[in-house]
Design an enzyme around this catalytic site. Sequence first.
Site, PDB file in Angstrom:
ATOM      1  N   LYS A 167       0.841  -1.202   0.000  1.00  0.00           N
ATOM      2  CA  LYS A 167       0.000   0.000   0.000  1.00  0.00           C
ATOM      3  C   LYS A 167       0.878   1.255   0.000  1.00  0.00           C
ATOM      4  O   LYS A 167       0.586   2.226  -0.694  1.00  0.00           O
ATOM      5  CB  LYS A 167      -0.929   0.012   1.217  1.00  0.00           C
ATOM      6  CG  LYS A 167      -2.030  -1.032   1.165  1.00  0.00           C
ATOM      7  CD  LYS A 167      -3.361  -0.415   0.728  1.00  0.00           C
ATOM      8  CE  LYS A 167      -4.373  -1.441   0.268  1.00  0.00           C
ATOM      9  NZ  LYS A 167      -4.890  -2.307   1.307  1.00  0.00           N
ATOM     10  N   LYS A 217      -3.848 -11.987  -7.741  1.00  0.00           N
ATOM     11  CA  LYS A 217      -5.156 -12.422  -7.247  1.00  0.00           C
ATOM     12  C   LYS A 217      -6.290 -11.562  -7.790  1.00  0.00           C
ATOM     13  O   LYS A 217      -6.073 -10.415  -8.190  1.00  0.00           O
ATOM     14  CB  LYS A 217      -5.178 -12.386  -5.721  1.00  0.00           C
ATOM     15  CG  LYS A 217      -4.989 -11.013  -5.136  1.00  0.00           C
ATOM     16  CD  LYS A 217      -5.367 -10.962  -3.663  1.00  0.00           C
ATOM     17  CE  LYS A 217      -5.328  -9.515  -3.190  1.00  0.00           C
ATOM     18  NZ  LYS A 217      -5.997  -9.244  -1.964  1.00  0.00           N
ATOM     19  N   LYS A 249      -7.034  -7.497  -6.833  1.00  0.00           N
ATOM     20  CA  LYS A 249      -5.828  -6.821  -6.322  1.00  0.00           C
ATOM     21  C   LYS A 249      -5.909  -5.314  -6.586  1.00  0.00           C
ATOM     22  O   LYS A 249      -5.361  -4.523  -5.863  1.00  0.00           O
ATOM     23  CB  LYS A 249      -4.553  -7.429  -6.895  1.00  0.00           C
ATOM     24  CG  LYS A 249      -4.396  -7.215  -8.371  1.00  0.00           C
ATOM     25  CD  LYS A 249      -3.099  -7.782  -8.904  1.00  0.00           C
ATOM     26  CE  LYS A 249      -3.159  -7.621 -10.392  1.00  0.00           C
ATOM     27  NZ  LYS A 249      -2.443  -8.432 -11.219  1.00  0.00           N
TER      28      LYS A 249
HETATM   29  P1  TYM Z   1     -10.962  -7.803   1.948  1.00  0.00           P
HETATM   30  O1  TYM Z   1     -12.082  -6.859   2.153  1.00  0.00           O
HETATM   31  O2  TYM Z   1      -9.851  -7.398   1.051  1.00  0.00           O
HETATM   32  O3  TYM Z   1     -11.493  -9.203   1.468  1.00  0.00           O
HETATM   33  C1  TYM Z   1     -12.525  -9.906   2.154  1.00  0.00           C
HETATM   34  C2  TYM Z   1     -12.233 -11.386   2.171  1.00  0.00           C
HETATM   35  O4  TYM Z   1     -12.086 -11.878   0.857  1.00  0.00           O
HETATM   36  C3  TYM Z   1     -10.858 -12.601   0.735  1.00  0.00           C
HETATM   37  N1  TYM Z   1     -10.301 -12.413  -0.611  1.00  0.00           N
HETATM   38  C4  TYM Z   1      -9.830 -13.418  -1.369  1.00  0.00           C
HETATM   39  N2  TYM Z   1      -9.732 -14.728  -1.134  1.00  0.00           N
HETATM   40  C5  TYM Z   1      -9.216 -15.500  -2.133  1.00  0.00           C
HETATM   41  N3  TYM Z   1      -8.824 -15.020  -3.339  1.00  0.00           N
HETATM   42  C6  TYM Z   1      -8.908 -13.701  -3.611  1.00  0.00           C
HETATM   43  N4  TYM Z   1      -8.549 -13.239  -4.799  1.00  0.00           N
HETATM   44  C7  TYM Z   1      -9.423 -12.822  -2.598  1.00  0.00           C
HETATM   45  N5  TYM Z   1      -9.647 -11.488  -2.531  1.00  0.00           N
HETATM   46  C8  TYM Z   1     -10.175 -11.254  -1.301  1.00  0.00           C
HETATM   47  C9  TYM Z   1      -9.945 -12.004   1.782  1.00  0.00           C
HETATM   48  O5  TYM Z   1      -8.937 -12.913   2.151  1.00  0.00           O
HETATM   49  C10 TYM Z   1     -10.915 -11.724   2.915  1.00  0.00           C
HETATM   50  O6  TYM Z   1     -11.103 -12.881   3.693  1.00  0.00           O
HETATM   51  N6  TYM Z   1      -8.419  -7.104   6.169  1.00  0.00           N
HETATM   52  C11 TYM Z   1      -9.576  -7.766   5.584  1.00  0.00           C
HETATM   53  C12 TYM Z   1     -10.902  -7.390   6.231  1.00  0.00           C
HETATM   54  C13 TYM Z   1     -10.887  -7.596   7.693  1.00  0.00           C
HETATM   55  C14 TYM Z   1     -10.963  -8.853   8.362  1.00  0.00           C
HETATM   56  C15 TYM Z   1     -10.893  -8.544   9.742  1.00  0.00           C
HETATM   57  C16 TYM Z   1     -11.074 -10.183   7.929  1.00  0.00           C
HETATM   58  C17 TYM Z   1     -10.797  -6.622   8.617  1.00  0.00           C
HETATM   59  N7  TYM Z   1     -10.799  -7.178   9.863  1.00  0.00           N
HETATM   60  C18 TYM Z   1     -10.947  -9.539  10.709  1.00  0.00           C
HETATM   61  C19 TYM Z   1     -11.099 -11.176   8.914  1.00  0.00           C
HETATM   62  C20 TYM Z   1     -11.036 -10.841  10.279  1.00  0.00           C
HETATM   63  C21 TYM Z   1      -9.627  -7.356   4.126  1.00  0.00           C
HETATM   64  O7  TYM Z   1      -9.137  -6.332   3.747  1.00  0.00           O
HETATM   65  O8  TYM Z   1     -10.361  -8.211   3.373  1.00  0.00           O
END
Ligand code: TYM
Length: 331
Positions: free
Chosen positions: A111, A194, A197
């Site tokens: 980021k 991914k 992204k």
């Molecule tokens: P975020 O909002 O980017 O994505 C939400 C969830 O989707 C999954 N994900 C993917 N899994 C597999 N392949 C992909 N291409 C892909 N893109 C997204 C992410 O792994 C995620 O599970 N930091 C987190 C949000 C968050 C969170 C938490 C999650 C904040 N606090 C506490 C779990 C527990 C995030 O930015 O996810």
Amino acid sequence: METVLSGIRPTGKLHLGNYFGAVKNFVKMQETHNCFFFIADYHSLTTHPKPEDLHGNVKHVLAEYLAAGLDPEKATLYVQSDLPEIAELYLFLNMNAYLGELERVTTFKEKARKQPENVNAGLLTYPTLMAADIIIHKADKVPVGKDQEQNLEMSRTFARRFNRMYKEDYFPIPQAFNFGEQLVKIPGLDGSGKMGKSEGESNAIFLSDEPKVIRKKVMRAVTDSGPTEPNQQKAEPIENLFSLLKVVSKPDVVAHFDEAYNSCSIRYGDLKKQLAEDIIIFTEPIREKINSLLGDETAISKAARMGAEKAHESARKTIREVREIIGFRPF
Ligand code: TYM
């Protein structure tokens, strides 16, 4: 009963990566576990959304979650900013989080590279807020995609550190979870990396995409000039198309195209057509539900209010105990 928790930032629409990386497992677990699912709107402030957009984004993600199968009667579905206790726990955890370890987090480095004009403290302390999200409900399991592995590792560090510091076995140590399998990484359509992204690009297929949009995106996916010898190793863009096929298509369909690839008779056009149709079969019912829920303010507000109440109760209990452990005592 074990507690399960997961969350998503309200930065856009749900894509297949979000679904197969996190939501699908969560939907399964809500049947058997004590489940919390939240919309991470505090987290989204790192990118400075406009106040007039924030509520709409949260509402949209809520509708998409409900449409994807989250049941507010079974799981506790809530909006992060409805729980000020999370911000309080974040503050406590930040007192024991160190610059060096936060700066080493890959997502922070990425980021910081992408948006050098906005490397704010919220971005740096993203892992402590995420740890607060998880341990506020003393979660044991966290269904997430592979991209969140390092953040989960940090959450474990902060939970352990708190326990050690106060000589209490208070917080469970949360585990990233995917039913005993490797965490999932759903690839995008641009040949590398991914899905999702970069936000809002043709690299991702959204659950709310119309069939014609899905066909167009898939037909434009990056490929190569085709295999030249039998059983050749697949290049990344081709591997990615097969990975997508594996999550939406039947095993015999995957086997058919695998065989065609290995015998050099594959036509990528056919593979893409099949992939697009299978994605459409999968997303169509969810898209219809998203559209009807977006027009149903009452269902969304009801779910959010019900979730806030349940989540609040659990968060309040943790904060009361944590304050006591830290040494904040009432006069
Ligand atoms: P975020 O909002 O980017 O994505 C939400 C969830 O989707 C999954 N994900 C993917 N899994 C597999 N392949 C992909 N291409 C892909 N893109 C997204 C992410 O792994 C995620 O599970 N930091 C987190 C949000 C968050 C969170 C938490 C999650 C904040 N606090 C506490 C779990 C527990 C995030 O930015 O996810």
